[in-house]
Design a protein around this motif. Structure first.
Motif, PDB file in Angstrom:
ATOM      1  N   GLY A 188      62.302 114.001-126.453  1.00 22.32           N
ATOM      2  CA  GLY A 188      62.789 114.191-127.742  1.00 22.32           C
ATOM      3  C   GLY A 188      61.086 115.009-128.917  1.00 22.32           C
ATOM      4  O   GLY A 188      61.188 115.947-129.418  1.00 22.32           O
ATOM      5  N   TYR A 189      60.097 114.079-128.739  1.00 21.41           N
ATOM      6  CA  TYR A 189      59.117 114.850-129.123  1.00 21.41           C
ATOM      7  C   TYR A 189      58.527 115.482-128.882  1.00 21.41           C
ATOM      8  O   TYR A 189      57.809 116.646-129.567  1.00 21.41           O
ATOM      9  CB  TYR A 189      57.931 113.046-129.810  1.00 21.41           C
ATOM     10  CG  TYR A 189      56.657 113.941-130.232  1.00 21.41           C
ATOM     11  CD1 TYR A 189      57.299 113.160-131.548  1.00 21.41           C
ATOM     12  CD2 TYR A 189      55.736 113.987-130.031  1.00 21.41           C
ATOM     13  CE1 TYR A 189      55.625 112.764-132.175  1.00 21.41           C
ATOM     14  CE2 TYR A 189      54.604 114.256-130.890  1.00 21.41           C
ATOM     15  CZ  TYR A 189      54.356 113.884-131.381  1.00 21.41           C
ATOM     16  OH  TYR A 189      53.216 114.189-132.568  1.00 21.41           O
ATOM     17  N   LYS A 191      60.064 118.008-127.521  1.00 20.43           N
ATOM     18  CA  LYS A 191      60.754 119.247-127.459  1.00 20.43           C
ATOM     19  C   LYS A 191      60.547 119.650-128.898  1.00 20.43           C
ATOM     20  O   LYS A 191      60.831 120.876-128.787  1.00 20.43           O
ATOM     21  CB  LYS A 191      62.148 118.696-126.944  1.00 20.43           C
ATOM     22  CG  LYS A 191      62.591 119.153-125.026  1.00 20.43           C
ATOM     23  CD  LYS A 191      62.616 119.663-124.560  1.00 20.43           C
ATOM     24  CE  LYS A 191      62.672 120.343-123.302  1.00 20.43           C
ATOM     25  NZ  LYS A 191      62.289 120.903-122.804  1.00 20.43           N
ATOM     26  N   SER A 192      60.396 118.303-130.418  1.00 15.66           N
ATOM     27  CA  SER A 192      60.083 118.690-131.414  1.00 15.66           C
ATOM     28  C   SER A 192      58.771 119.506-132.447  1.00 15.66           C
ATOM     29  O   SER A 192      58.968 119.694-133.085  1.00 15.66           O
ATOM     30  CB  SER A 192      61.000 117.681-132.319  1.00 15.66           C
ATOM     31  OG  SER A 192      61.567 117.233-131.116  1.00 15.66           O
ATOM     32  N   THR A 193      57.880 119.645-130.887  1.00 14.12           N
ATOM     33  CA  THR A 193      56.732 119.522-131.495  1.00 14.12           C
ATOM     34  C   THR A 193      56.315 120.636-130.431  1.00 14.12           C
ATOM     35  O   THR A 193      56.538 120.898-129.147  1.00 14.12           O
ATOM     36  CB  THR A 193      55.470 118.112-131.533  1.00 14.12           C
ATOM     37  OG1 THR A 193      55.620 117.785-130.425  1.00 14.12           O
ATOM     38  CG2 THR A 193      56.354 117.178-132.464  1.00 14.12           C
ATOM     39  N   GLU A 312      65.090 110.886-135.060  1.00 14.61           N
ATOM     40  CA  GLU A 312      65.471 112.346-134.528  1.00 14.61           C
ATOM     41  C   GLU A 312      64.531 112.327-133.527  1.00 14.61           C
ATOM     42  O   GLU A 312      65.372 112.829-132.752  1.00 14.61           O
ATOM     43  CB  GLU A 312      64.020 112.596-135.540  1.00 14.61           C
ATOM     44  CG  GLU A 312      64.533 114.593-135.806  1.00 14.61           C
ATOM     45  CD  GLU A 312      63.075 114.995-136.231  1.00 14.61           C
ATOM     46  OE1 GLU A 312      63.028 115.952-135.723  1.00 14.61           O
ATOM     47  OE2 GLU A 312      63.197 114.480-137.464  1.00 14.61           O
ATOM     48  N   TYR A 313      63.645 111.845-132.618  1.00 20.57           N
ATOM     49  CA  TYR A 313      63.036 112.653-131.342  1.00 20.57           C
ATOM     50  C   TYR A 313      63.968 111.846-130.031  1.00 20.57           C
ATOM     51  O   TYR A 313      64.395 112.077-129.903  1.00 20.57           O
ATOM     52  CB  TYR A 313      61.664 111.667-131.406  1.00 20.57           C
ATOM     53  CG  TYR A 313      60.734 112.634-132.441  1.00 20.57           C
ATOM     54  CD1 TYR A 313      60.889 113.569-132.376  1.00 20.57           C
ATOM     55  CD2 TYR A 313      59.779 111.164-133.005  1.00 20.57           C
ATOM     56  CE1 TYR A 313      59.708 114.163-133.930  1.00 20.57           C
ATOM     57  CE2 TYR A 313      58.742 111.110-134.250  1.00 20.57           C
ATOM     58  CZ  TYR A 313      58.726 112.659-134.231  1.00 20.57           C
ATOM     59  OH  TYR A 313      58.039 113.286-134.953  1.00 20.57           O
ATOM     60  N   MET A 316      67.026 113.602-129.741  1.00 19.69           N
ATOM     61  CA  MET A 316      67.353 115.014-129.145  1.00 19.69           C
ATOM     62  C   MET A 316      66.865 114.477-127.443  1.00 19.69           C
ATOM     63  O   MET A 316      66.788 115.208-127.287  1.00 19.69           O
ATOM     64  CB  MET A 316      65.657 116.068-130.298  1.00 19.69           C
ATOM     65  CG  MET A 316      65.136 116.818-129.072  1.00 19.69           C
ATOM     66  SD  MET A 316      66.110 118.427-129.323  1.00 19.69           S
ATOM     67  CE  MET A 316      65.905 118.613-130.763  1.00 19.69           C
ATOM     68  N   GLN A 320      68.702 117.005-125.084  1.00 22.06           N
ATOM     69  CA  GLN A 320      67.722 116.856-124.441  1.00 22.06           C
ATOM     70  C   GLN A 320      67.715 116.859-122.704  1.00 22.06           C
ATOM     71  O   GLN A 320      67.984 117.451-121.741  1.00 22.06           O
ATOM     72  CB  GLN A 320      65.971 117.513-124.398  1.00 22.06           C
ATOM     73  CG  GLN A 320      66.230 118.246-125.270  1.00 22.06           C
ATOM     74  CD  GLN A 320      66.500 119.746-125.673  1.00 22.06           C
ATOM     75  OE1 GLN A 320      66.649 119.955-124.193  1.00 22.06           O
ATOM     76  NE2 GLN A 320      67.181 120.143-126.389  1.00 22.06           N
TER      77      GLN A 320
END
Length: 328
Positions: A188-189, A191-193, A312-313, A316, A320
Motif C-alpha cells: 500500500g505504501y 502504491k500511495s507514494t 491507510e497503507y 490500500m 491493490q
C-alpha cells in the motif's frame, strides 16, 4: 511466449487499472492513457461493457452533431472482502472491510473477541457473505508469517499452523489471498507514494508484541524465501522471549528497538525508516537515532519518520492485491 489470450488479458487489465480512479473516459482517452491502439481499446471496452465491468454513456463532442461514448468502471460489479487480525494492548481484534471495485469502502467493522480461531474467522466471513452479494475475493492480513497460505508464528496463538488459504477457499469457493500484515502495508505504501527509486523500511513496534518490519527495495518488497524477511523479533537478543516482550514498553524499549533498526540499517541500508506503534513518538525517534549512531557512521544513517499508524497503507495494500488477482 505469451498467447493471444494472455496478451488480451494483459491489455484488458491495463485498461481496467487505468480506469480505477472512477472517472469517465472515451476510448481515445483510454488509448492515450494505456498506450494501446484505439481499435484495441474499442474492442476490449465493448467486451468489458458486455460483462458489466464498465458502463457506458453518451457525451456530445466538440464537433457538431458527433457523440462519443464515455466509459466508466461499474463500481458495484463486484466487491472484495478484506479481513485482518491484530492484538492491541493485549486485546484480540478482527477488522473486516468491504471494498467496491474502485476501492471505496462499502462496509467496515472492527470487533474484539476473546478467541480468534479458525471457526471464529469462518463465522465472521460467512455472516458478511450472507449480507453482501457479488463478493469475488477474500484478502487476509495476519500478524504472522504467512507461508504458502499457512499461518505460522502468529501473535494470536489459536491461529497457529492453520492452512487458512486452503480452508477458506474450500469452504466458500472464493479466491483467497493471505499475506503478512507488514507486506500489505508495504504494498500500500508503494502504491500511495512516489519513492520507487528509494530503499524504505516500514517498522511497527507495539507494546509487548514482537515487532514487524518490511523493506521495499526500489519498488520491490523484500519477502525472503519463506516470507520471513523483516521479522526482527527473532534476532538474538541474548535473553528469553518472555523477557524480550516484557522490555517492549516505553521505559525499556530503546535497546530492543535500536538493535532491530541497527540490523536493518547494516544489512539493507534504507534511505528512510518509517516507524509506528504505541512505543513510537518523536522523543523515542531522537533517542533511537542517537543510540544507532554509537555503532553506525552518520553518513550511512537513514532519515527517521514517526507516523500515527499504517492503516491507510494497510487498506490500500489489501485492495491493490485484490486488483492484481482479478481475472478479466
Amino acid at each position: 511466449m505469451n498467447s493471444s489470450a494472455d496478451i488480451r488479458s494483459q491489455n484488458t487489465k491495463s485498461i481496467y487499472r487505468f480506469m480505477l480512479d472512477g472517472n469517465q473516459y472515451t476510448k481515445q482517452q483510454v488509448s492515450h492513457g494505456t498506450g494501446l491502439s484505439v481499435a484495441t481499446c474499442n474492442t476490449l471496452l465493448n467486451n468489458m461493457l458486455a460483462k458489466g465491468i464498465v458502463s457506458g454513456g453518451d457525451k456530445l463532442s466538440n464537433e457538431v452533431g458527433r457523440r462519443s461514448v464515455l466509459y466508466q468502471i461499474n463500481e458495484s460489479h463486484e466487491y472484495y472482502l478484506a479481513i485482518h487480525f491484530v492484538v492491541e494492548q493485549g486485546n484480540k481484534m478482527v477488522e473486516t472491510i468491504l471494498f467496491s471495485a474502485t476501492g471505496n469502502i462499502v462496509f467496515q467493522e472492527k470487533r474484539q473477541y476473546d478467541i480468534v480461531d479458525y471457526g471464529q474467522v469462518e463465522k465472521i466471513i460467512a455472516s458478511i457473505l450472507e449480507n453482501h452479494q457479488k463478493i469475488t475475493q477474500i484478502i487476509v492480513g495476519t500478524p504472522s508469517i504467512a507461508e504458502h497460505g499457512t499461518i505460522k508464528h502468529c501473535d494470536i496463538t489459536e491461529l497457529e499452523n492453520i492452512p487458512l488459504k486452503a480452508n477458506l477457499e474450500n469452504k466458500f469457493g472464493l479466491k483467497t489471498s493471505i499475506e503478512n500484515d507488514m507486506h500489505h502495508k508495504a504494498y500500500g505504501y508503494c502504491k500511495s507514494t512516489d519513492f520507487d527509486n528509494e530503499v524504505i523500511t516500514l517498522a511497527y513496534f507495539p507494546s509487548h508484541i514482537l515487532p514487524g518490519t518490511v523493506t521495499i527495495h526500489k519498488g520491490v518488497i523484500i519477502k525472503g524465501a519463506n516470507n520471513f524477511a523483516g521479522m526482527t523479533g527473532f534476532l538474538p537478543y541474548d535473553m528469553s522471549r518472555k523477557k524480550q516482550l516484557a522490555m517492549l514498553e516505553k521505559q525499556s524499549c530503546i535497546p530492543f528497538i535500536s538493535k532491530s533498526i541497527s540490523a536493518i540499517i547494516v544489512l539493507l541500508n534504507p534511505s528512510r525508516i518509517v516507524l509506528t506503534g504505541d512505543l513510537i513518538d518523536n522523543n523515542i525517534i531522537k533517542e533511537l537515532r542517537e543510540t544507532c549512531l554509537a555503532e553506525i557512521p552518520e553518513e550511512y544513517m537513514p532519515n527517521f519518520y514517526a507516523v500515527e499508524n499504517f492503516d491507510e497503507y494497510y487498506y490500500m495494500g489489501m485492495y491493490q492485491l485484490a486488483v492484481d488477482n482479478k481475472e478479466i
